[in-house]
Motif scaffolding. Structure first.
Motif, PDB file in Angstrom:
ATOM      1  N   ASP A   4     -33.590 -14.436 -52.435  1.00  0.00           N
ATOM      2  CA  ASP A   4     -33.065 -15.738 -52.834  1.00  0.00           C
ATOM      3  C   ASP A   4     -31.756 -15.634 -53.606  1.00  0.00           C
ATOM      4  O   ASP A   4     -31.332 -14.558 -54.004  1.00  0.00           O
ATOM      5  CB  ASP A   4     -34.099 -16.466 -53.696  1.00  0.00           C
ATOM      6  CG  ASP A   4     -35.313 -16.892 -52.877  1.00  0.00           C
ATOM      7  OD1 ASP A   4     -35.170 -17.029 -51.653  1.00  0.00           O
ATOM      8  OD2 ASP A   4     -36.383 -17.065 -53.483  1.00  0.00           O
ATOM      9  N   LYS A   5     -31.207 -16.805 -53.818  1.00  0.00           N
ATOM     10  CA  LYS A   5     -29.954 -16.889 -54.551  1.00  0.00           C
ATOM     11  C   LYS A   5     -30.195 -17.539 -55.916  1.00  0.00           C
ATOM     12  O   LYS A   5     -31.008 -18.450 -56.032  1.00  0.00           O
ATOM     13  CB  LYS A   5     -29.001 -17.753 -53.732  1.00  0.00           C
ATOM     14  CG  LYS A   5     -27.609 -17.888 -54.277  1.00  0.00           C
ATOM     15  CD  LYS A   5     -26.753 -18.565 -53.210  1.00  0.00           C
ATOM     16  CE  LYS A   5     -25.329 -18.722 -53.648  1.00  0.00           C
ATOM     17  NZ  LYS A   5     -24.525 -19.292 -52.536  1.00  0.00           N
ATOM     18  N   ALA A   6     -29.499 -17.042 -56.926  1.00  0.00           N
ATOM     19  CA  ALA A   6     -29.683 -17.578 -58.277  1.00  0.00           C
ATOM     20  C   ALA A   6     -28.354 -17.945 -58.917  1.00  0.00           C
ATOM     21  O   ALA A   6     -27.327 -17.323 -58.642  1.00  0.00           O
ATOM     22  CB  ALA A   6     -30.394 -16.542 -59.148  1.00  0.00           C
ATOM     23  N   ILE A   7     -28.413 -18.949 -59.783  1.00  0.00           N
ATOM     24  CA  ILE A   7     -27.264 -19.322 -60.614  1.00  0.00           C
ATOM     25  C   ILE A   7     -27.604 -18.955 -62.056  1.00  0.00           C
ATOM     26  O   ILE A   7     -28.656 -19.342 -62.568  1.00  0.00           O
ATOM     27  CB  ILE A   7     -27.019 -20.855 -60.567  1.00  0.00           C
ATOM     28  CG1 ILE A   7     -26.606 -21.317 -59.163  1.00  0.00           C
ATOM     29  CG2 ILE A   7     -25.987 -21.270 -61.606  1.00  0.00           C
ATOM     30  CD1 ILE A   7     -25.161 -21.118 -58.833  1.00  0.00           C
ATOM     31  N   VAL A   8     -26.727 -18.203 -62.702  1.00  0.00           N
ATOM     32  CA  VAL A   8     -26.947 -17.817 -64.094  1.00  0.00           C
ATOM     33  C   VAL A   8     -26.044 -18.648 -65.001  1.00  0.00           C
ATOM     34  O   VAL A   8     -24.829 -18.715 -64.772  1.00  0.00           O
ATOM     35  CB  VAL A   8     -26.644 -16.314 -64.303  1.00  0.00           C
ATOM     36  CG1 VAL A   8     -26.849 -15.909 -65.761  1.00  0.00           C
ATOM     37  CG2 VAL A   8     -27.516 -15.457 -63.397  1.00  0.00           C
ATOM     38  N   VAL A   9     -26.635 -19.285 -66.007  1.00  0.00           N
ATOM     39  CA  VAL A   9     -25.830 -19.979 -67.008  1.00  0.00           C
ATOM     40  C   VAL A   9     -25.260 -18.902 -67.928  1.00  0.00           C
ATOM     41  O   VAL A   9     -26.002 -18.196 -68.614  1.00  0.00           O
ATOM     42  CB  VAL A   9     -26.677 -21.000 -67.804  1.00  0.00           C
ATOM     43  CG1 VAL A   9     -25.826 -21.676 -68.875  1.00  0.00           C
ATOM     44  CG2 VAL A   9     -27.281 -22.031 -66.857  1.00  0.00           C
ATOM     45  N   PHE A  10     -23.940 -18.794 -67.923  1.00  0.00           N
ATOM     46  CA  PHE A  10     -23.296 -17.586 -68.430  1.00  0.00           C
ATOM     47  C   PHE A  10     -22.194 -17.900 -69.440  1.00  0.00           C
ATOM     48  O   PHE A  10     -21.226 -18.597 -69.123  1.00  0.00           O
ATOM     49  CB  PHE A  10     -22.714 -16.846 -67.213  1.00  0.00           C
ATOM     50  CG  PHE A  10     -22.040 -15.558 -67.540  1.00  0.00           C
ATOM     51  CD1 PHE A  10     -22.708 -14.582 -68.253  1.00  0.00           C
ATOM     52  CD2 PHE A  10     -20.746 -15.316 -67.122  1.00  0.00           C
ATOM     53  CE1 PHE A  10     -22.079 -13.382 -68.550  1.00  0.00           C
ATOM     54  CE2 PHE A  10     -20.112 -14.122 -67.409  1.00  0.00           C
ATOM     55  CZ  PHE A  10     -20.777 -13.153 -68.130  1.00  0.00           C
ATOM     56  N   SER A  11     -22.342 -17.368 -70.668  1.00  0.00           N
ATOM     57  CA  SER A  11     -21.334 -17.648 -71.696  1.00  0.00           C
ATOM     58  C   SER A  11     -20.476 -16.438 -72.030  1.00  0.00           C
ATOM     59  O   SER A  11     -19.520 -16.542 -72.777  1.00  0.00           O
ATOM     60  CB  SER A  11     -22.043 -18.105 -72.980  1.00  0.00           C
ATOM     61  OG  SER A  11     -22.725 -17.005 -73.553  1.00  0.00           O
ATOM     62  N   GLY A  12     -20.858 -15.273 -71.504  1.00  0.00           N
ATOM     63  CA  GLY A  12     -20.109 -14.068 -71.869  1.00  0.00           C
ATOM     64  C   GLY A  12     -20.655 -13.401 -73.124  1.00  0.00           C
ATOM     65  O   GLY A  12     -20.093 -12.433 -73.622  1.00  0.00           O
ATOM     66  N   HIS A 117     -32.862 -20.740 -57.631  1.00  0.00           N
ATOM     67  CA  HIS A 117     -33.232 -20.228 -58.949  1.00  0.00           C
ATOM     68  C   HIS A 117     -32.126 -20.451 -59.983  1.00  0.00           C
ATOM     69  O   HIS A 117     -30.947 -20.247 -59.683  1.00  0.00           O
ATOM     70  CB  HIS A 117     -33.543 -18.733 -58.868  1.00  0.00           C
ATOM     71  CG  HIS A 117     -34.683 -18.446 -57.928  1.00  0.00           C
ATOM     72  ND1 HIS A 117     -35.993 -18.390 -58.342  1.00  0.00           N
ATOM     73  CD2 HIS A 117     -34.697 -18.232 -56.589  1.00  0.00           C
ATOM     74  CE1 HIS A 117     -36.771 -18.143 -57.299  1.00  0.00           C
ATOM     75  NE2 HIS A 117     -36.000 -18.039 -56.224  1.00  0.00           N
ATOM     76  N   LEU A 118     -32.550 -20.832 -61.174  1.00  0.00           N
ATOM     77  CA  LEU A 118     -31.623 -20.966 -62.295  1.00  0.00           C
ATOM     78  C   LEU A 118     -32.060 -19.982 -63.364  1.00  0.00           C
ATOM     79  O   LEU A 118     -33.256 -19.854 -63.629  1.00  0.00           O
ATOM     80  CB  LEU A 118     -31.680 -22.383 -62.877  1.00  0.00           C
ATOM     81  CG  LEU A 118     -31.301 -23.529 -61.938  1.00  0.00           C
ATOM     82  CD1 LEU A 118     -31.637 -24.870 -62.575  1.00  0.00           C
ATOM     83  CD2 LEU A 118     -29.824 -23.465 -61.620  1.00  0.00           C
ATOM     84  N   VAL A 119     -31.097 -19.289 -63.969  1.00  0.00           N
ATOM     85  CA  VAL A 119     -31.442 -18.307 -65.000  1.00  0.00           C
ATOM     86  C   VAL A 119     -30.693 -18.666 -66.276  1.00  0.00           C
ATOM     87  O   VAL A 119     -29.478 -18.889 -66.244  1.00  0.00           O
ATOM     88  CB  VAL A 119     -31.052 -16.879 -64.556  1.00  0.00           C
ATOM     89  CG1 VAL A 119     -31.458 -15.856 -65.623  1.00  0.00           C
ATOM     90  CG2 VAL A 119     -31.682 -16.530 -63.215  1.00  0.00           C
TER      91      VAL A 119
END
Ligand code: ZN
Length: 217
Positions: A4-12, A117-119
């Motif tokens: 599957d494919k996921a999107i990561v909420v990413f701030s660094g 998917h959301l991470v």
């Protein structure tokens, strides 16, 4: 999950970068999304950009300046001091609605790019006391997102029950401790890697790293 494919909420920062590595290990395809809400340090966005670029992850940067317009706070305004909340009070770094908005927009983006998917690196055990970092909020939002778009998203929170030392341990397990230590920005004063050493974020990060190094976790 593997296919599957996921999107990561990413701030660094340390947490979301660890989550990004976790997602790369667990999903076939990963994209990252960073929200620009006039953080005190635009360096945070630069940092996220560089990491995504280095890891070859497609990176979306979404303008969320309305958040600052609605809820000015210590993370976006240099004239508001970063301080812990008094007993029963939220710290000055709390941004009302932040995770609600971020995860909602991440959901819209996920739908657009065909990710199920959301991470997110939210964590209930980090003592911040932010209500929108709690497990029950994430579960509730997961249901709401699915109902709102007639989708079957799954929100993953790999750090939910970890303390800072255990988050370092996870980075280590993923073989990325040094990378996370050297390339991420957690410091409220905008100092990359080990930071200024004095702000609450640096103190927490360092204590976690010391505890991990000394096996106290
Ligand atoms: Zn600092």
């Amino acid at each position: 999950m593997k296919n599957d494919k996921a999107i990561v909420v990413f701030s660094g920062g340390q947490d979301s970068t660890t989550c990004l590595f976790w997602a790369i290990k667990n999903f076939k395809e990963v994209e990252a999304v960073t929200f620009d809400y006039n953080q005190r340090h635009s360096l945070e966005i630069e940092c996220a950009k560089n990491i995504a670029n280095e890891l070859g992850v497609r990176h979306h940067i979404l303008d969320m300046s309305l958040l600052n317009q609605l809820a000015p706070n210590a993370l976006t305004r240099s004239d508001i001091e970063v301080k812990e909340g008094e007993e029963g009070e939220l710290p000055s770094t709390f941004v009302p609605g932040r995770n609600l908005l971020f995860l909602t927009f991440a959901g819209v983006l996920a739908r657009q790019v065909g990710a199920k998917h959301l991470v997110t690196g939210v964590c209930e055990t980090d003592f911040s006391g932010y209500p929108d970092c709690r497990d029950i909020f994430i579960k509730s939002l997961n249901v709401t997102l699915n109902l709102s778009m007639d989708e079957q998203f799954v929100i993953h929170t790999p750090l939910m029950w970890l303390n800072k030392a255990e988050t370092w341990a996870l980075a280590d397990e993923l073989g990325k401790l040094e990378y996370v230590r050297e390339n991420t920005l957690t410091c409220y004063n905008g100092v990359i890697s080990d930071g200024c050493g004095e702000c609450p974020a640096c103190v927490l990060r360092k204590r976690g790293l010391d505890d991990f190094t000394n096996g106290r976790f």
